[in-house]
Design a protein around this motif. Structure first.
Motif, mmCIF file in Angstrom:
data_model
loop_
_atom_site.group_PDB
_atom_site.id
_atom_site.type_symbol
_atom_site.label_atom_id
_atom_site.label_comp_id
_atom_site.label_asym_id
_atom_site.label_seq_id
_atom_site.Cartn_x
_atom_site.Cartn_y
_atom_site.Cartn_z
ATOM 1 N N ILE A 193 2.980 5.286 -14.173
ATOM 2 C CA ILE A 193 3.552 3.839 -14.640
ATOM 3 C C ILE A 193 3.598 2.995 -13.363
ATOM 4 C CG2 ILE A 193 5.831 2.638 -15.064
ATOM 5 C CD1 ILE A 193 6.318 5.212 -17.160
ATOM 6 N N ALA A 194 4.206 3.445 -12.281
ATOM 7 C CA ALA A 194 4.064 2.835 -10.963
ATOM 8 C C ALA A 194 2.959 2.441 -10.496
ATOM 9 C CB ALA A 194 4.717 3.726 -9.805
ATOM 10 N N VAL A 195 1.798 2.959 -10.593
ATOM 11 C CA VAL A 195 0.419 2.507 -9.982
ATOM 12 C C VAL A 195 -0.033 1.432 -11.075
ATOM 13 C CG1 VAL A 195 -1.882 3.251 -10.046
ATOM 14 C CG2 VAL A 195 -0.204 4.692 -9.037
ATOM 15 N N LEU A 196 0.305 1.683 -12.359
ATOM 16 C CA LEU A 196 -0.277 0.665 -13.225
ATOM 17 C C LEU A 196 0.360 -0.703 -12.951
ATOM 18 C CD1 LEU A 196 -0.424 2.555 -16.672
ATOM 19 C CD2 LEU A 196 -2.244 1.560 -15.476
ATOM 20 N N ILE A 197 1.619 -0.686 -12.518
ATOM 21 C CA ILE A 197 2.471 -2.018 -12.538
ATOM 22 C C ILE A 197 1.843 -2.457 -11.286
ATOM 23 C CG2 ILE A 197 4.819 -2.976 -11.934
ATOM 24 C CD1 ILE A 197 6.078 -0.882 -13.745
ATOM 25 N N LEU A 198 1.839 -1.683 -10.043
ATOM 26 C CA LEU A 198 1.194 -2.164 -8.849
ATOM 27 C C LEU A 198 -0.224 -2.888 -8.876
ATOM 28 C CD1 LEU A 198 2.555 0.496 -6.370
ATOM 29 C CD2 LEU A 198 3.165 -1.825 -6.598
ATOM 30 N N ALA A 199 -1.033 -2.264 -9.877
ATOM 31 C CA ALA A 199 -2.370 -2.770 -9.860
ATOM 32 C C ALA A 199 -2.578 -4.046 -10.702
ATOM 33 C CB ALA A 199 -3.085 -1.482 -10.519
ATOM 34 N N VAL A 200 -1.660 -4.044 -11.745
ATOM 35 C CA VAL A 200 -1.671 -5.259 -12.512
ATOM 36 C C VAL A 200 -1.347 -6.659 -11.747
ATOM 37 C CG1 VAL A 200 -0.495 -6.472 -14.291
ATOM 38 C CG2 VAL A 200 -1.492 -4.176 -14.846
ATOM 39 N N ALA A 202 -1.069 -6.653 -8.195
ATOM 40 C CA ALA A 202 -2.194 -6.943 -7.047
ATOM 41 C C ALA A 202 -3.392 -7.814 -7.766
ATOM 42 C CB ALA A 202 -2.800 -5.679 -6.598
ATOM 43 N N ALA A 203 -3.595 -7.309 -8.922
ATOM 44 C CA ALA A 203 -4.953 -7.908 -9.432
ATOM 45 C C ALA A 203 -4.672 -9.278 -9.825
ATOM 46 C CB ALA A 203 -5.514 -7.179 -10.681
ATOM 47 N N GLY A 204 -3.352 -9.575 -10.352
ATOM 48 C CA GLY A 204 -3.068 -10.916 -10.853
ATOM 49 C C GLY A 204 -2.863 -11.814 -9.570
ATOM 50 N N ILE A 205 -2.363 -11.098 -8.533
ATOM 51 C CA ILE A 205 -2.359 -12.276 -7.338
ATOM 52 C C ILE A 205 -3.656 -12.472 -6.591
ATOM 53 C CG2 ILE A 205 -1.413 -12.101 -4.842
ATOM 54 C CD1 ILE A 205 0.772 -10.236 -5.810
ATOM 55 N N TYR A 206 -4.625 -11.516 -6.789
ATOM 56 C CA TYR A 206 -5.622 -11.754 -6.177
ATOM 57 C C TYR A 206 -6.536 -12.901 -7.181
ATOM 58 C CZ TYR A 206 -10.806 -11.321 -5.692
ATOM 59 O OH TYR A 206 -12.172 -11.300 -5.355
ATOM 60 N N ALA A 207 -6.346 -12.655 -8.408
ATOM 61 C CA ALA A 207 -7.210 -13.648 -9.276
ATOM 62 C C ALA A 207 -6.564 -15.018 -9.059
ATOM 63 C CB ALA A 207 -6.942 -13.172 -10.804
ATOM 64 N N PHE A 222 -14.087 -9.447 -12.315
ATOM 65 C CA PHE A 222 -13.970 -8.909 -10.890
ATOM 66 C C PHE A 222 -13.556 -7.224 -11.191
ATOM 67 C CE2 PHE A 222 -9.912 -10.852 -11.554
ATOM 68 C CZ PHE A 222 -9.020 -9.857 -11.163
ATOM 69 N N PRO A 223 -13.904 -6.332 -10.161
ATOM 70 C CA PRO A 223 -13.521 -4.942 -10.549
ATOM 71 C C PRO A 223 -12.201 -4.616 -10.458
ATOM 72 C CG PRO A 223 -14.669 -5.043 -8.494
ATOM 73 C CD PRO A 223 -14.666 -6.409 -9.339
ATOM 74 N N LEU A 224 -11.744 -4.042 -11.586
ATOM 75 C CA LEU A 224 -10.179 -3.797 -11.508
ATOM 76 C C LEU A 224 -9.917 -2.233 -10.824
ATOM 77 C CD1 LEU A 224 -7.372 -4.277 -12.608
ATOM 78 C CD2 LEU A 224 -7.966 -2.912 -14.570
ATOM 79 N N GLY A 225 -11.117 -1.340 -10.619
ATOM 80 C CA GLY A 225 -10.958 -0.121 -9.831
ATOM 81 C C GLY A 225 -10.431 -0.089 -8.582
ATOM 82 N N SER A 231 -3.524 0.945 -5.345
ATOM 83 C CA SER A 231 -2.353 1.278 -5.568
ATOM 84 C C SER A 231 -2.013 2.675 -5.493
ATOM 85 C CB SER A 231 -1.959 0.540 -7.180
ATOM 86 O OG SER A 231 -2.175 -0.907 -7.056
ATOM 87 N N ALA A 232 -2.737 3.668 -6.158
ATOM 88 C CA ALA A 232 -2.601 4.920 -6.181
ATOM 89 C C ALA A 232 -2.305 5.595 -4.791
ATOM 90 C CB ALA A 232 -3.775 5.625 -6.868
ATOM 91 N N ILE A 233 -3.347 5.013 -3.818
ATOM 92 C CA ILE A 233 -3.358 5.494 -2.347
ATOM 93 C C ILE A 233 -1.785 5.097 -1.920
ATOM 94 C CG2 ILE A 233 -4.352 5.311 -0.333
ATOM 95 C CD1 ILE A 233 -6.982 4.969 -1.531
ATOM 96 N N ALA A 234 -1.464 3.855 -1.937
ATOM 97 C CA ALA A 234 -0.134 3.431 -1.391
ATOM 98 C C ALA A 234 0.867 4.044 -2.179
ATOM 99 C CB ALA A 234 -0.093 2.108 -1.623
ATOM 100 N N TYR A 235 0.684 4.738 -3.542
ATOM 101 C CA TYR A 235 2.045 5.561 -3.961
ATOM 102 C C TYR A 235 1.934 6.880 -3.327
ATOM 103 C CZ TYR A 235 4.851 7.829 -7.431
ATOM 104 O OH TYR A 235 5.784 8.709 -8.196
ATOM 105 N N ILE A 236 0.717 7.352 -3.162
ATOM 106 C CA ILE A 236 0.646 8.885 -2.471
ATOM 107 C C ILE A 236 1.388 8.644 -1.136
ATOM 108 C CG2 ILE A 236 -0.691 10.564 -1.703
ATOM 109 C CD1 ILE A 236 -2.726 9.891 -4.191
#
Length: 241
Positions: A193-200, A202-207, A222-225, A231-236
């Motif tokens: 859940i945390a990674v999904l929120i962070l990824a969305v 981050a992608a929104g800010i980038y866009a 643009f790639p979402l991966g 976000s997953a690396i940051a969480y870990i």
């Protein structure tokens, strides 16, 4: 500082030092078909042995520095509260968790680079990422947490892909679905859940920034991966488990 802590830090530095060059070496030599869609003929850039997909210098040393920091962080982190029944961790237990985290981050970086350069998320590395979740099972409160994480990660991406199909617009690729399902196994419900929120976010800010700077057009993809993997690396790194 205890002897065990010194040994753990030294081992982490040793492993992290070689993880960076290994990343560049393997990325430059994996089969070209792994970096293409199924049935697609690989371009010359991928098949020519004289073409470096990633430059060895300075990237192998940049990645080495990053993995050294990550390995030390994981090896020295206090993860006792996350252990089932709160028993004390032995040096072997800590090493297992740290190694599993380092391998997961190594695979995530590979996936992010592949998606950035070739708009592909290699199934082979997603499968390996899912396998690393086995290393975390002794530290989970049962099998249901990673399964719920997999359902949340893969399910949420599948819903988005389905909505795109209904609108006859590709919002994301099926590789993102498989990536998030594998990540759910690794991170569990809370982490996914945390990674999904962070990824969305981050992608929104980038866009938004790219559109404002006119580096992207309204209908550009643009790639979402990379945002998911980052976000997953940051969480870990920050939360551990």
């Amino acid at each position: 500082m205890g002897m065990i802590t010194i040994i753990k830090a030294a081992c982490a530095m040793f492993i992290g030092f070689f993880a960076g060059p290994a990343m560049v070496y393997i990325f430059n030599r994996v089969p070209a078909k792994w970096l293409c869609d199924y049935g697609e003929t690989p371009p010359q850039e991928l098949t020519d042995p004289n073409v470096k997909r990633i430059k060895e210098n300075p990237w192998r040393w940049v990645y080495a520095a990053g993995f050294i920091c990550l390995a030390i962080r994981l090896s020295l982190a206090d993860v006792t509260p996350m252990l089932v029944h709160q028993q004390l961790l032995s040096a072997i237990d800590c090493g297992q968790l740290a190694l599993a985290g380092l391998i997961a981050c190594w695979l995530l970086l590979f996936i992010a680079l592949a998606d950035i350069k070739y708009m592909i998320i290699p199934d082979q590395f997603v499968l390996m990422l899912a396998v690393t979740s086995i290393g975390y099972l002794p530290f989970r409160n049962g099998i249901f947490d990673p399964l719920i994480g997999m359902a949340i990660g893969g399910g949420s991406m599948l819903i988005v892909a389905g909505l795109g199909a209904l609108m006859k617009k590709e919002l994301l690729g099926f590789g993102d679905v498989k990536l998030c399902a594998a990540l759910g196994l690794v991170l569990g419900m809370r982490g996914m859940i945390a990674v999904l929120i962070l990824a969305v976010l981050a992608a929104g800010i980038y866009a938004a920034v790219s559109l404002a700077a006119r580096k992207l057009k309204k209908n550009d993809r643009f790639p979402l991966g990379p945002f998911i993997c980052g976000s997953a690396i940051a969480y870990i790194f920050v939360v551990i488990w």
